[in-house]
Write an enzyme that holds these catalytic residues in place. Structure first.
Site, short mmCIF file in Angstrom:
data_model
loop_
_atom_site.label_atom_id
_atom_site.label_comp_id
_atom_site.label_asym_id
_atom_site.label_seq_id
_atom_site.Cartn_x
_atom_site.Cartn_y
_atom_site.Cartn_z
N ASN A 173 1.24 3.20 -2.63
CA ASN A 173 0.41 4.15 -3.39
C ASN A 173 -0.77 4.61 -2.54
OD1 ASN A 173 1.21 4.67 -6.31
ND2 ASN A 173 1.51 2.45 -6.15
N HIS A 210 -0.76 0.99 -13.46
CA HIS A 210 0.04 -0.14 -13.95
C HIS A 210 1.48 0.36 -14.07
CE1 HIS A 210 0.75 -3.91 -16.01
NE2 HIS A 210 1.51 -3.25 -16.87
N GLY A 239 0.77 -1.24 0.00
CA GLY A 239 0.00 0.00 0.00
C GLY A 239 0.80 1.29 0.00
C1 GRF Z 1 2.41 -0.85 -7.96
O1 GRF Z 1 3.58 -1.13 -8.63
C2 GRF Z 1 1.29 -0.66 -8.97
O2 GRF Z 1 1.73 -0.20 -10.19
C3 GRF Z 1 0.73 -2.03 -9.13
O3 GRF Z 1 0.85 -2.62 -7.86
C4 GRF Z 1 1.91 -2.02 -7.13
C5 GRF Z 1 1.35 -1.61 -5.82
O4 GRF Z 1 2.31 -1.20 -4.92
N1 GRF Z 1 -0.61 -1.99 -9.66
P1 GRF Z 1 1.89 -0.59 -3.52
O5 GRF Z 1 1.07 -1.67 -2.79
O6 GRF Z 1 1.08 0.64 -3.77
O7 GRF Z 1 3.16 -0.30 -2.81
#
Ligand code: GRF
Length: 211
Positions: free
Chosen positions: A16, A114, A14
């Site tokens: 992001n 992505h 998580g």
């Molecule tokens: C990211 O690389 C995103 O592009 C992909 O999943 C990953 C999530 O990472 N869809 P995080 O859980 O947000 O660290």
């Protein structure tokens, strides 16, 4: 104007999600145009849930395997999102297939990020470190994140934003992933802000971003 209410779906650490929680707090007194008011995971005990709890945001664990059909799972999510007046669903490392009734009910209101420049290096099975391995094997010199609306096909919905990241011959999948992730953390909140400001429109299946 009322704020855009956002639900984030996540399956992993998580990072992001954290950016979104920081930039769009679930508080009346913040000046952001959106607020993250719900985090949904398909499994318990993951970092994304801990981050949401720390931020005081409602969490729900909803395991699709516990539903008799994808439609029943979708109905549960639709009811949850309608009940919370959710205007935007954000997939931030969510690794389960979304049911088609949810995609229909929230057409052009579900975002995914992505970690490569779509339409290359996407599709079923292309996630996580596999994406960066494929980029390095292809020998391309640019990669970078793509933010797009979700439709019925994996990684194929209308593209909203992309940002280039250089690929070096010294890269490993892990060093490239880290460089792309840093840019994901910038681009994802930017897109949520644009949507909250009403600047993103889908016209004949293509995205127009206006000032
Ligand atoms: C990211 O690389 C995103 O592009 C992909 O999943 C990953 C999530 O990472 N869809 P995080 O859980 O947000 O660290």
């Amino acid at each position: 104007m009322s704020k855009l209410r956002v639900a984030v779906m996540a399956s992993g650490g998580g990072t992001n999600l954290q950016q979104l929680l920081d930039k769009f707090p679930d508080r009346d007194d913040s000046t952001a145009g959106a607020r993250v008011c719900l985090v949904v995971s398909n499994r318990p005990g993951i970092g994304a849930l801990e981050r949401a709890e720390r931020a005081g945001v409602r969490t729900e664990v909803i395991d699709p395997a516990e539903y008799e059909s994808p439609e029943a799972f979708g109905k549960k999510l639709i009811e949850l999102y309608n009940g919370e007046s959710i205007g935007l669903v954000v997939l931030a490392g969510y690794l389960k297939m979304l049911p088609s009734n949810l995609i229909v009910a929230y057409r052009n209101r579900i975002l995914n990020i992505h970690p490569a420049l779509l339409p290359l290096f996407g599709g079923k099975g292309m996630y996580g470190i596999k994406v960066h391995k494929a980029v390095l094997e292809a020998g391309v010199k640019l990669s970078g994140p793509t933010v797009h609306f979700v439709d019925e096909e994996y990684d194929r919905g209308p593209i909203i934003a992309q940002r280039p990241v250089p690929v070096y011959h010294t890269d490993t999948p892990e060093t490239l992933a880290a460089r792309v992730l840093e840019v994901e953390h910038q681009i994802f909140p930017e897109v949520v802000s644009l949507i909250a400001a009403g600047k993103v429109k889908v016209v004949n299946g293509l995205v127009h971003v206006t000032d």
